[in-house]
Scaffold this active site. Structure first.
Site, PDB file in Angstrom:
ATOM      1  N   TYR A 159       1.079  -1.395   0.265  1.00 35.15           N
ATOM      2  CA  TYR A 159      -0.440   0.048   0.035  1.00 35.15           C
ATOM      3  C   TYR A 159       1.022   1.214   0.046  1.00 35.15           C
ATOM      4  CZ  TYR A 159       0.950   0.214   4.600  1.00 35.15           C
ATOM      5  OH  TYR A 159       1.238   0.669   6.304  1.00 35.15           O
ATOM      6  N   CYS A 160       0.485   2.482  -0.859  1.00 32.96           N
ATOM      7  CA  CYS A 160       0.614   3.407  -0.923  1.00 32.96           C
ATOM      8  C   CYS A 160       0.052   4.431  -0.639  1.00 32.96           C
ATOM      9  CB  CYS A 160       1.758   3.711  -2.113  1.00 32.96           C
ATOM     10  SG  CYS A 160       1.637   3.341  -3.652  1.00 32.96           S
ATOM     11  N   THR A 161       0.529   5.941  -0.783  1.00 38.77           N
ATOM     12  CA  THR A 161      -0.747   6.544  -0.824  1.00 38.77           C
ATOM     13  C   THR A 161      -2.585   6.954  -2.142  1.00 38.77           C
ATOM     14  OG1 THR A 161       1.220   8.988  -0.158  1.00 38.77           O
ATOM     15  CG2 THR A 161      -0.774   9.719  -1.184  1.00 38.77           C
TER      16      THR A 161
END
Length: 250
Positions: free
Chosen positions: A132-134
């Site tokens: 996951y990331c922004t």
């Protein structure tokens, strides 16, 4: 709003961008003072552009996309077999993260390859990994690099934390605030957001990162409102050989 919709429409008219996933969040014009367009070998600088293969549908060989509700379903069905893997710079996780997530020791995205090849995550290669990331962009590349290095079951959250947060607000698995690389610095998905960060000066709850008061340091420091208002310079305790957060945001 009309100008933004026009921008989205025109961008999607170009080959390679027709499936681009735009995320919307509130902000004023002063939060995004400048638009820059630059040509780069990598959209996100992992330092190994030859490893990524792209066609008009996107990156080839990346992790399977999971919609936010599918993320919760996978965790509910498989429990401890599922591991969240943070695809951001480590300092971003100070104020928000998924429960029990692996937080790699990275200052910029260029550190990820060395981390993945260090052997410290080899015990996860048979697990179900949710990166996951922004907004999901970094995970397009990270998930590919993990698969290339022997991780067998790799997923990515479609639309990233931003999409997950707007879907569930603060009633899902995400905890805390989301760091952003614009003048807002941080966004929260509801007024029920937990404050999970700790002020680096007085150890009270905090959720906002500020530039270190030492002008020679480019590190971001997590401060509560009271400590942030104090103007007196403090001794800088950062390792300045690793102080890149302000200028290398990968």
């Amino acid at each position: 709003m009309a100008a933004l919709k026009k921008y989205v429409k025109n961008t999607k008219s170009y080959p390679g961008f027709k499936r681009i996933d735009f995320k919307w969040s509130e902000g004023a014009g002063s939060d995004f003072p400048r638009l820059k367009i630059k040509v780069r070998d990598e959209l996100v600088g992992f330092g190994n552009p030859a490893e990524i293969v792209v066609d008009d549908q996107g990156i080839i060989g990346g992790g399977k996309h999971l919609k936010p509700r599918d993320v919760n379903k996978l965790v509910a069905e498989r429990g401890d077999e599922v591991v969240f893997f943070d695809g951001r710079n480590a300092f971003e996780a100070k104020i928000g993260r998924f429960p029990n997530a692996v937080i790699p020791d990275v200052v910029t995205t260029r550190d990820f390859i060395k981390e993945l090849e260090s052997g410290k995550y080899d015990n996860l290669k048979d697990k179900a990994i949710i990166t996951y990331c922004t907004g999901g962009i970094r995970c397009e590349i990270l998930s590919t690099m993990m698969i290339n290095r022997g991780f067998k079951e790799v997923y990515q959250i479609e639309g990233g934390i931003a999409r997950y947060g707007t879907t569930f607000q603060d009633k899902g698995l995400w905890e805390g605030s989301l760091y952003t690389f614009d003048n807002r610095m941080v966004i929260e998905f509801s007024d029920k957001a937990k404050t999970i960060g700790i002020c680096e000066h007085c150890q009270v709850p905090a959720n906002r990162l500020y530039d270190c008061s030492n002008r020679g340091c480019h590190e971001l420091i997590l401060l509560c409102n009271s400590c942030a208002k104090e103007s007196a310079a403090r001794e800088c305790k950062h390792d300045q050989s690793r102080s890149h957060n302000k200028i290398l945001i990968g």
